[in-house]
Design a protein around this motif. Structure first.
Motif, mmCIF file in Angstrom:
data_model
loop_
_atom_site.group_PDB
_atom_site.id
_atom_site.type_symbol
_atom_site.label_atom_id
_atom_site.label_comp_id
_atom_site.label_asym_id
_atom_site.label_seq_id
_atom_site.Cartn_x
_atom_site.Cartn_y
_atom_site.Cartn_z
ATOM 1 N N GLN A 183 33.200 44.862 44.029
ATOM 2 C CA GLN A 183 32.376 45.599 43.731
ATOM 3 C C GLN A 183 31.472 47.204 44.797
ATOM 4 N N TYR A 184 29.939 47.393 44.024
ATOM 5 C CA TYR A 184 29.903 48.755 44.797
ATOM 6 C C TYR A 184 30.298 48.505 46.030
ATOM 7 N N ALA A 185 29.594 47.761 46.833
ATOM 8 C CA ALA A 185 28.941 47.981 48.441
ATOM 9 C C ALA A 185 30.942 47.872 48.750
ATOM 10 N N GLU A 243 37.751 44.563 39.753
ATOM 11 C CA GLU A 243 38.751 44.758 39.577
ATOM 12 C C GLU A 243 39.215 44.203 40.991
ATOM 13 N N ASN A 244 40.482 43.616 40.805
ATOM 14 C CA ASN A 244 41.679 43.130 42.765
ATOM 15 C C ASN A 244 42.460 44.983 42.983
ATOM 16 N N ILE A 245 41.790 44.732 44.250
ATOM 17 C CA ILE A 245 42.400 45.409 44.648
ATOM 18 C C ILE A 245 43.208 45.636 46.327
ATOM 19 N N SER A 246 44.478 45.629 45.868
ATOM 20 C CA SER A 246 46.042 45.801 47.135
ATOM 21 C C SER A 246 46.126 46.706 47.351
ATOM 22 N N LEU A 247 45.471 46.461 49.300
ATOM 23 C CA LEU A 247 45.883 48.039 50.102
ATOM 24 C C LEU A 247 47.100 47.386 50.808
ATOM 25 N N ASN A 288 46.096 38.979 36.886
ATOM 26 C CA ASN A 288 46.872 40.075 36.920
ATOM 27 C C ASN A 288 46.137 41.152 35.775
ATOM 28 N N ASP A 289 45.482 40.856 35.629
ATOM 29 C CA ASP A 289 44.289 41.635 34.398
ATOM 30 C C ASP A 289 44.052 43.406 35.298
ATOM 31 N N LYS A 290 45.184 45.027 34.300
ATOM 32 C CA LYS A 290 45.087 45.681 35.007
ATOM 33 C C LYS A 290 43.557 46.063 34.439
ATOM 34 N N TYR A 291 42.446 47.512 35.387
ATOM 35 C CA TYR A 291 41.847 48.261 35.424
ATOM 36 C C TYR A 291 42.586 48.766 33.894
ATOM 37 N N LYS A 292 43.407 49.459 33.841
ATOM 38 C CA LYS A 292 43.530 50.916 32.630
ATOM 39 C C LYS A 292 43.959 49.802 31.447
ATOM 40 N N ASP A 347 34.165 36.347 34.078
ATOM 41 C CA ASP A 347 35.435 36.675 35.246
ATOM 42 C C ASP A 347 37.111 36.823 34.477
ATOM 43 N N LEU A 348 37.079 38.123 36.062
ATOM 44 C CA LEU A 348 39.057 39.222 35.063
ATOM 45 C C LEU A 348 39.789 37.893 36.065
#
Length: 1926
Positions: free
Chosen positions: A1383-1385, A1338-1342, A1750-1754, A1746-1747
């Protein structure tokens, strides 16, 4: 000749010991017509053995005889009787019983008793029903009236003489008036009643009590009391006070009856014992029977009646004694005669008797040899014997001649009526019955008034109906009440009652005085007339009842006072009846309470008195009403009048309460039981005192000398009297002179009578001597008398004749011993009546010897000849008489041996044999000895034998074993010895059904639908032939069975399955398709060619519980509040529970983050069981409340039922939403200076919105100079998370806080954020530190929003290390960190820091990335024929709980299949696999993120091998043109054989001829016809099962036309590439000359016969099997016919594997004659150790998608998805490479798959290489098996010795099946199919090298093939271990 002389008829009489009843002068005569007459005799000539004995009449016609019933003779003395009636004292209202006293010795002679009044008329002619005659003749008078003094006399009739005797004096009923309450007392009348069924019985419960007691009757059964009204007896019972009358007693009425009496003074109970008898009737079936000799006959005795105490059989008037041929059943009712002989003819009688009755049945049996007149009539009517002392007419057989009685039945009756006064009324009842009933009419329970207005009429119609009318003219209001018509006859009565209401004022009829005994219940019914009546009440002394708990008043006017007491309950009672108009009527009734006497206990007078003393007995009364009358009795006889009162007895009345009995001079006559009887009007009391007087002995009959002739009966009288009774002893003088005596021993014909006299029957000379009689009783010195018994003895021979048997040539010594007084003379005469003397013939010598009691003479003959046979006479004489004795001299020889032996009958366990009688040697043949043994054995020293009498020339040899050959021989035996054995006879018994059940039957639950049944064969000696198989029957034990039932083992409703095959090993089978968690009864039967044997006892077992297969129903969810919901459901249907429900599990979770996975069918599946927020609650009921929920949250709720086996199917989830609530405070707030005149306030949304937010409220407060200027608030939209406001005034302190609102209101506010005055703008971050959990990729935005002046700098770090921008991690211009494809890392702490000269700030994000699970570790822990037991362990869940597993597996050359397993388990049984097949398996785990990597491929084998070929001798039988193949001799290797392919060819040809390629395994025998005689052939048979196929080659030569085998078998042809191991046999010449053909045939047959015993050795040493002989073929053909017939009746189901059975006795069992020298084949011999490649080629690849940005995890599907390509094939399915790939993929494919699972960082670096890398197939597949073009190596059948190294000894093993656990936890099984084809592989492995089946060799990690080749080399077995080709 006159026909009468053909069957002479004789009649004689027998005593009880079956000795003839001879005439006795003056006492007993037997007339010529057969009558037995007893003439009158004086008392002095009474003889017990004549006049008190039992006799039977015997009728003899020719050889037949019939016995009559036993007749009991009892002589009586004809003396006048003295009859008397004692007075009876009774209280008023009680019942009185008058007894008719007769002498005790005459009591059983009374035939009838009548009672006469003072007018001499029988009282039973009176109309009053209160007089009743009881069964013992007593007079019962109910409800005696006060003041009456009735007098009665009794008249009895002697049933022997017919004389009537009447009592001289009247007996009076004296009525007394008690002064107080009297407790019920019962008289001493007998309590036991014995009555014949159908008769009436009356049980008197007569008591003396005051007040009059109430009576209640109960029936006692097993110590439980049941009111008689609740028993079937009540319909035939009638109660009249305390008298219970029962009409037509039935047998079931027998038992104990209890009468309870009660009044206010106390209570009492009386127990009666009722015994009901039924006349005995006997019949024999069949009545007449005629059969041939040596038949088996059965006679059955049908006995009715009760009781039956003795039962026996008689044949021709002699008791039947069981022996080897004649057997009686255990109950004695059935006689079975085997092998009937001539002596079995005649009349058979079955006798049944008890102490009072006897009957017999008659049947006649004739042997069909010649017609004979029948001895007796065969009418089978029961002959019954009367009891001689009974007066009942037993001669009438009511079973056949009695008329049937019918109790009355009302066919018409009147109904309830309501009338006006004035008119007439007619009431009508009609009844039928036999005899015609009589009517009586009652009004309110009393006879109708004697008024002229009441007229009763009665008549009988033509239909025998009795019509009765009650006509009441001019009805008045006083005539109203309950009218009843009673129809009565001897069989019973019928009653109908209904009210006749007459309008009018209340009226009460007059009531008589009521008396009751204290302690009893008082019942008074008020007789009310008038209509309508509103109420009926009772009063006493002006008070309305009830006054206490003992008083009860019923609406119908009945008053009950329980346990009446004189002081409380006696008096006047008033009944009042009133109507609604308050008109009332009153009537009084007087109630009197009486008390009966009670006697003070008196001490007994025993062992105290001697003759001459004085004795006195005092009788005192403790309580009771006056006057009290005293009476005295001695031994039940009054003592107040002569002649019953002994002289010297005086009775005195001391006062009103005491009396005494005085004996002035006591004598022995005064001994006895003295009874004091005190009585008053309430009752009587008795007390008995024993009195004894000690008297010394004195002679009653003194002994005297007696002289008698020897042989007569003599009695030595010795009778004495005294008290205690003297003991008489006899002694005999020692020697001829008296002086010394010894106790006389009563032996032989001497006995002592009860009176002390000594009796000698047929006295002998040795009884002569002096006798001493002594009488002693320890009182005084005693008595004694010496007498002499003189016995005169004439010359007499005790033995009148005898036979002397002498062997010819030996000396004969003949003796005759004469007894008698001396002198005696003896002489001898020859058979020709010539005097024998020594001087006349030198061979004769005579010697004499004088004895004490006679003389012995001996005649000796030196040498005997046959002509010496004859009768010699020995004559003796003396002065008192003479006598003769005949001596029959017989010269004997040994008999000859029996001849002409024939087999008459041949059964499975018996052989009947006959012969002709040989020469007997002038001596009767005593026995014939039939010796027998089993044929192969030699004659033992003591062989088994059957001995039959010498008169019989046939024998039945029994207790043989079925299907066994026996040798028999016969020996004749007489007195001299045994003859030579006869010629030998050989015979074979036939088979019979097994006589024993299978042993040790065990039933174990395998699964919820399967039971494993195992058993041991029956005992070997109970097989009775060759066991062909077993029937296994099972039956569900409840009533809801849905299985198809059949008549199965045990005669019950069983479902039957057939298991073929036999052997000595333990057999087993699996019963599948059963009901879950159901109890079953299982029985097993063995069967052979004759049928099935007995079934084993039922063994019960219950299938395992399973999880419920149906979900709970009607699941509902209702919101109760913002934090609770109510859930309710219904239980699953009963059919789907599969066990005992232990509860329910309710699982609920918030529906916020849904997750799932795609199934192989493309359907997206949702789960909630793996959610971290999911909660499971265990409930025992059907509803629950879920509390503590999140506010305003949508919940998914599902429920499942669970049993001990686990959770069942879940119900479809339902959704319910908790209600809204006010939100919580916003999570956090910040207020920072954004510019010199601005403040920026930011906040986080509430952690729990608890509803739909409608907005935020921003509160602001300004504090300047310490003063608060006030609070301002601003309403903001729900999407606003920050607000900038002006900073005014600039030097003030600003405070901010925020709250959120829903439609329910405003929630809590945040903390207060304060902004202090400042001139600078330091660097600050308006974003907040948070924890972020996300799935991978997933893409994460902080975000890192900042303020400050000057503009601050921004830096990011990860876990404290500076973070640089990369392809996936990028920092935007506004400072936001973007992480792409997480990723998990990427998990860790991310920190954003901002800084300017005025300040520094930072925020930290905790990021957690969840990934799919790690691959589990898979292992195969056990294998079965059709399943594999798998276990695995998890290695990591990737941060998210595991939701389930997917097991992928494929069989060799098959397609991949998958099976989904739920989470929470670590093992699974993989079902429905192929037997004996190699499988590849791997497993993957999945969570809500996706599916993890697969584990290493595991290889395993299911148990089972290819079919095992049988030996030649088991496989083939042949003739000239046909070869027969016994297919069921194949072993299936544990896997059922599917089909056979049969081919053959001549040895000289190379082309095989196909006979059939689809011979079903169910065919036992297959024939190949059309062969050429005398030709050598090869037969090739291929057997196929799931494990593969096996090929067997057999060589054979057909017979020649003459039926002889022209040559021995040629050696088998070796398979291609195999080396021949057998040498060629010598073949006999093919053509022989016709001239020597006959000689050759004889030689061959002779050689075959000589080698018959060594067949096994020859078979072992030969290199090739030989064809069986002609005799063997014939024997086998006979057995085949039986076997095929049995198989046709009991076909085996196709799913049962076959056992290689030993079909014939002659066959050699190749599996039981050797033992393997190496470790045996075991269940641990299979292990999958050959690697075949990864999963399933490219079709099992894993692909990532590949996602989009704009795909969301939920709400999105997981991106780790397994894709299976089914439709398209990448290669030609028919190519070899494709076939190999179907087995396993190459390493390059594996590597390509593995790259898809590398971390993202590596994926990015090598993306170009991976994308362009071509798919390589060039890498060699090292483990690809070779596919030969021909059949695998075929083992030739060699010699028997070489077969020891084969697996023939272990192929019998049946591998277990584990089908039951397949669907135990609701798995989803998906099968795939493909068109791939493949050839068989050959894998060689060693059985002896692997110690356990669990030692699997796992494939290398990550599908590496580096170590596979060494592993294969290491797996090769040494040469000494045998191989199995798979």
């Amino acid at each position: 000749m006159d026909k009468k002389n053909l069957n002479p008829t004789t009649l004689d009489w027998l005593l009880v010991d079956n000795t003839p009843a001879t005439p006795l002068a003056g006492l007993r005569h037997v007339l010529a017509n057969g009558s037995l007459v007893f003439p009158p005799f004086p008392a002095s000539r009474y003889r017990r053995d004549v006049h008190a004995a039992s006799y039977r009449c015997r009728l003899r016609i020719a050889d037949n005889a019939v016995l009559s019933r036993t007749i009991h003779v009892h002589a009586v003395l004809s003396t006048p009787w003295e009859v008397r009636v004692p007075d009876e004292y009774v209280m008023a209202g009680n019942a009185a019983m008058l007894r008719c006293i007769v002498p005790p010795h005459c009591a059983d002679r009374v035939s009838s008793t009548d009672w006469l009044g003072e007018d001499g008329v029988s009282v039973f002619q009176y109309l009053e029903p209160r007089y009743q005659r009881l069964d013992d003749g007593s007079l019962y008078i109910s409800a005696v009236r006060a003041g009456s003094r009735d007098a009665f006399r009794c008249r009895v009739r002697d049933r022997v003489t017919g004389t009537a005797y009447t009592s001289q004096f009247f007996g009076h009923v004296i009525v007394t008036e008690p002064k107080g309450g009297v407790r019920p007392r019962i008289g001493p009348e007998p309590r036991n009643r014995r009555v014949q069924a159908g008769q009436d019985v009356r049980l008197p419960c007569a008591a003396h009590a005051w007040p009059v007691p109430t009576y209640r009757w109960f029936r006692e059964h097993r110590e439980q009391l049941t009111p008689i009204e609740q028993t079937p007896l009540w319909s035939r019972a009638h109660l009249q006070g305390g008298l219970l009358s029962v009409r037509g007693v039935r047998r079931e009425d027998a038992g104990r009856l209890v009468c309870w009496l009660n009044n206010t003074a106390g209570g009492e109970s009386v127990h009666f014992s009722l015994a009901v008898t039924e006349p005995i009737s006997v019949r024999i079936k069949p009545e007449a029977l005629r059969t041939k000799i040596n038949s088996d006959v059965i006679f059955e005795c049908k006995v009715t009646g009760h009781p039956i105490e003795k039962q026996y059989w008689v044949h021709n008037a002699k008791a039947v004694k069981p022996n080897e041929r004649i057997r009686l059943s255990d109950d004695g009712l059935r006689i079975h005669i085997k092998g009937t002989q001539k002596e079995d003819q005649g009349v058979y009688q079955c006798f049944a008797s008890n102490s009072r009755d006897q009957a017999y049945g008659v049947a006649e049996y004739l042997i069909d040899v010649s017609e004979r007149p029948r001895a007796t009539a065969t009418a089978n009517r029961s002959r019954r014997a009367p009891y001689a002392r009974s007066a009942q007419s037993h001669d009438v057989d009511w079973n056949f001649t009695g008329t049937r009685e019918l109790k009355p039945e009302l066919v018409y009756w009147f109904s309830e009526q309501t009338l006006q006064p004035g008119p007439s009324v007619s009431l009508k009842c009609v009844a039928m019955g036999h005899p015609p009933p009589q009517f009586t009419w009652l009004l309110d329970g009393f006879p109708i008034p004697t008024n002229s207005r009441f007229v009763v009429g009665q008549h009988v119609t033509l239909q025998d109906d009795v019509v009765s009318h009650l006509n009441v003219s001019r009805v008045t209001e006083q005539d109203g009440g309950e009218y009843a018509c009673v129809a009565t006859n001897s069989a019973g009565k019928a009653v109908h009652a209904a009210r006749v209401n007459v309008y009018g004022l209340p009226f009460i009829r007059e009531m008589p005085k009521v008396t009751a005994v204290a302690g009893s219940d008082l019942v008074i019914k008020c007789p009310v007339a008038g209509y309508p009546i509103e109420s009926i009440t009772w009063e006493r002394d002006g008070q309305t009842l009830p006054l206490n708990r003992r008083q009860r008043v019923f609406p119908n006017g009945t008053l009950i006072v329980e346990q009446t007491q004189r002081g409380d309950d006696a008096g006047t009672y008033t009944c009042q009846a009133a109507n609604r108009q308050r008109h009332a009527a009153r009537r009084e009734v007087e109630v009197q309470i009486l008390v009966q006497p009670k006697i003070l206990p008196i001490q007994p007078l025993t062992n105290l008195l001697r003759e001459g003393m004085r004795a006195a007995i005092s009788c005192q009364i403790l309580e009771g009403d006056l006057p009290i009358a005293f009476r005295w009795e001695k031994n039940g006889q009054p003592v107040t009048s002569s002649p019953y009162a002994p002289s010297g007895i005086i009775t005195r009345r001391m006062d009103e309460y005491s009396a005494s009995l005085v004996i002035e001079h006591i004598t022995s006559l005064h001994s006895g039981n003295y009874t004091c009887i005190a009585s008053n009007v309430a009752g009587s009391e008795r007390f008995t005192v024993p009195l004894t007087v000690n008297v010394p002995p004195r002679w009653r009959l003194e002994p005297n000398d007696v002289a008698v002739a020897a042989g007569q009966d003599v009695t030595l009288q010795c009778q004495a009297e005294g008290y205690p009774k003297p003991i008489i002893t006899w002694k005999k003088a020692v020697g001829n002179t008296p002086g010394e005596y010894k106790d006389f021993m009563f032996e032989g014909t001497s006995r002592m009578l009860e009176n002390g006299s000594l009796v000698f029957e047929r006295v002998a000379k040795d009884s002569e001597g002096h006798y001493l009689c002594e009488a002693r009783n320890d009182i005084g010195a005693g008595l004694s008398k010496l007498i002499f018994l003189k016995v005169n003895a004439p010359a007499r021979f005790p033995m009148k004749s005898k036979t002397v048997q002498v062997t010819a040539g030996e000396a004969a010594h003949l003796q005759c011993a004469a007894s008698g007084d001396a002198p005696l003379e003896v002489s001898w005469r020859s058979p020709h009546h010539h005097t024998i003397a020594h001087h006349l013939d030198q061979r004769y010598t005579i010697r004499e010897q004088v004895l004490d009691d006679g003389l012995v003479s001996e005649l000796s003959i030196l040498q005997t000849y046959r002509q010496d046979t004859g009768a010699l006479t020995c004559r003796a004489s003396n002065a008192y008489g003479q006598d003769e004795m005949l001596i029959h001299l017989v010269i004997q020889e040994v008999p000859e041996m029996p001849k002409n032996i024939r087999i008459i009958d041949q059964q499975s366990r018996s052989i009947q044999i006959s012969w002709t009688q040989p020469y007997a040697g002038n001596s009767p043949i005593i026995n014939y000895i039939v010796q027998y043994k089993e044929a192969p054995e030699s004659w033992p020293t003591t062989p088994q034998k059957v001995i039959v009498p010498g008169s019989v020339t046939s024998a039945n040899v029994q207790n043989l074993q079925p299907a066994t050959s026996y040798h028999l021989r016969i020996i004749a035996e007489n007195r001299l010895g045994q003859s030579e054995p006869s010629q030998l006879v050989q015979v074979t018994t036939t088979e019979e059904v097994p006589s024993g059940p299978p042993l040790d039957v065990r039933v174990e639950a395998k699964s919820s639908t399967e039971l494993i049944v195992s058993w041991e064969p029956p005992q070997r000696d109970l097989w009775n032939g060759n066991i062909l198989g077993y029937y296994v029957g099972f039956q569900e034990l409840n009533n809801n069975s849905t299985i198809l039932s059949a008549s199965g083992p045990g005669g019950a409703s069983y479902t039957v399955r057939t298991v073929e095959g036999a052997g000595t090993a333990r057999a087993r089978t699996t019963l599948s398709g059963l009901q879950k968690h159901a109890a079953y009864a299982v029985v097993v039967q063995a069967y052979n060619s004759r049928g099935a044997g007995p079934a084993s006892p039922p063994t019960t077992a219950t299938t395992m519980e399973d999880v419920p297969s149906l979900p709970p129903g009607s699941l509902q969810c209702t919101a109760l509040s913002s934090q609770s919901v109510r859930v309710a459901w219904e239980p699953p249907p009963t059919r789907g529970r599969n066990g005992v429900l232990q509860g329910y599990r309710v699982t609920y979770a918030p529906v916020t983050d849904w997750y799932g996975r795609y199934s192989s069918r493309g359907q997206f599946q949702f789960f909630i069981t793996g959610n971290e927020d999911a909660v499971t609650k265990q409930i025992s009921g059907l509803h629950t409340t879920l509390s503590g929920l999140r506010r305003y949250t949508n919940y998914s709720v599902t429920v499942c039922a669970f049993t001990a086996a686990g959770d069942g199917v879940r119900a479809a989830p339902v959704y319910c939403h908790t209600e809204e609530d006010v939100p919580s405070a916003p999570a956090d707030i910040k207020a920072v200076v954004s510019s010199r005149n601005k403040i920026l306030v930011s906040w986080l949304p509430p952690t729990s919105p608890n509803g739909v937010l409608v907005g935020y409220t921003l509160y602001m407060s300004v504090i300047e100079d310490g003063r608060e200027e006030g609070t301002h608030k601003r309403m903001l939209s729900p999407s606003t998370l920050s607000h900038e406001t002006s900073r005014s005034p600039p030097r003030a302190t600003h405070q901010f806080w925020v709250s959120a609102s829903t439609r329910l209101g405003e929630g809590e506010a945040t903390r207060v954020a304060t902004v202090l005055p400042s001139d600078s703008v330091p660097a600050r971050i308006t974003s907040f530190s948070r924890s972020i959990v996300t799935p991978w990729k997933e893409n994460i935005s902080l975000s890192c929003n900042k303020v400050g002046s000057p503009n601050p700098s921004t830096t990011w770090s990860m876990n404290g290390a500076s973070l640089e921008s990369t392809l996936r991690k990028n920092v935007t211009t506004d400072g936001t960190l973007i992480i792409s494809m997480s990723q998990y890392a990427d998990s860790g702490n991310y920190t954003c820091a901002v800084e300017n000269p005025h300040g520094r700030d930072e925020v930290t994000y905790s990021v957690e990335v969840k990934v799919p699970p790690q691959p589990p570790v898979l292992a195969v822990v056990d294998s079965y024929a059709d399943s594999l037991h798998l276990q695995w362990s998890d290695q990591g869940d990737g941060g998210s709980p595991i939701l389930g597993y997917v097991i992928n597996y494929k069989r060799e050359h098959g397609d991949w299949e998958e099976l989904q397993v739920e989470a929470g388990t670590s093992e699974h049984v993989l079902p429905n696999l192929w037997c004996g097949t190699r499988y590849q398996l791997y497993i993957t785990a999945f969570n809500r993120i996706g599916t993890g990597l697969p584990c290493d491929i595991v290889h395993a084998f299911t148990k089972g091998t290819v079919p095992v070929k049988p030996k030649h001798s088991q496989m083939i039988t042949l003739n000239t043109t046909t070869v027969t193949v016994w297919l069921d001799s194949w072993g299936d290797g544990g896997c059922g054989i599917l089909y056979f392919v049969i081919e053959y060819r001549e040895v000289s040809q190379s082309q095989w001829r196909l006979v059939s390629n689809s011979v079903q395994a169910t065919e036992r025998v297959f024939s190949v016809p059309g062969l050429t005689p005398a030709t050598q052939y090869q037969l090739r048979i291929t057997a196929h099962n799931n494990a593969g196929h096996a090929v067997a080659l057999y060589n054979f030569t057909t017979h020649s036309i003459s039926g002889i085998i022209d040559g021995e078998l040629s050696p088998p042809v070796p398979a291609a590439g195999a080396r021949s191991l057998g040498g060629a046999r010598v073949i006999l010449p093919a053509a022989l000359s016709l001239l020597v053909l006959g000689a050759l045939v004889a030689i061959v047959l002779l050689v075959r016969r000589n080698k018959a015993g060594g067949t096994e050795t020859a078979a072992t040493e030969s290199a090739a099997g030989e064809s069986p002989s002609v005799a063997q073929l014939q024997n086998k053909a006979n057995r085949d016919q039986q076997y095929l017939a049995a198989r046709a009746q009991h076909p085996a189901p196709p799913h049962h594997y076959k056992h290689a059975s030993n079909e014939y006795i002659e066959d050699i069992c190749p599996y039981a004659t050797f033992q393997l020298t190496k470790p045996t084949y075991s269940e641990s011999s299979y292990s999958g150790n050959v690697y075949s490649g990864p999963y399933h080629s490219v079709r099992g690849s894993f692909v990532y998608h590949d996602l989009k940005q704009n795909d969301k995890y939920k709400g999105k599907e997981p991106e780790y998805t397994k894709v299976r390509r089914k439709g398209n094939r990448l290669r030609d399915p028919h190519s070899e490479s494709q076939e190999s790939d179907n087995l396993g993929s190459t390493d390059s494919e594996v590597k390509k798959i593995l790259t898809l699972h590398l971390p993202i960082t590596e994926y990015e670096d090598d993306a170009s290489d991976d994308a362009s890398a071509p798919h390589s197939d060039s890498e060699p597949a090292r483990l690809r098996p070779a596919h030969p073009n021909s059949y695998p190596s075929v083992e030739r059948e060699e010699s028997s010795s070489s077969s020891e190294n084969s697996v023939g000894g272990v192929v019998r093993k049946a591998f277990p099946s584990r089908k039951g656990k397949a669907g135990a936890m609701g798995k989803r099984h998906v099968r795939s199919s493909s068109g791939y084809s493949s050839h068989n592989d050959e894998t060689t492995f060693s059985i002896s090298n692997y110690p356990s089946f669990n030692d699997h060799i796992h494939p290398p990690s990550r599908f590496s093939d580096d170590t596979d080749e060494p592993r294969r080399k290491r797996d090769k077995m040494p040469r000494e271990a045998f191989q199995i080709n798979v």
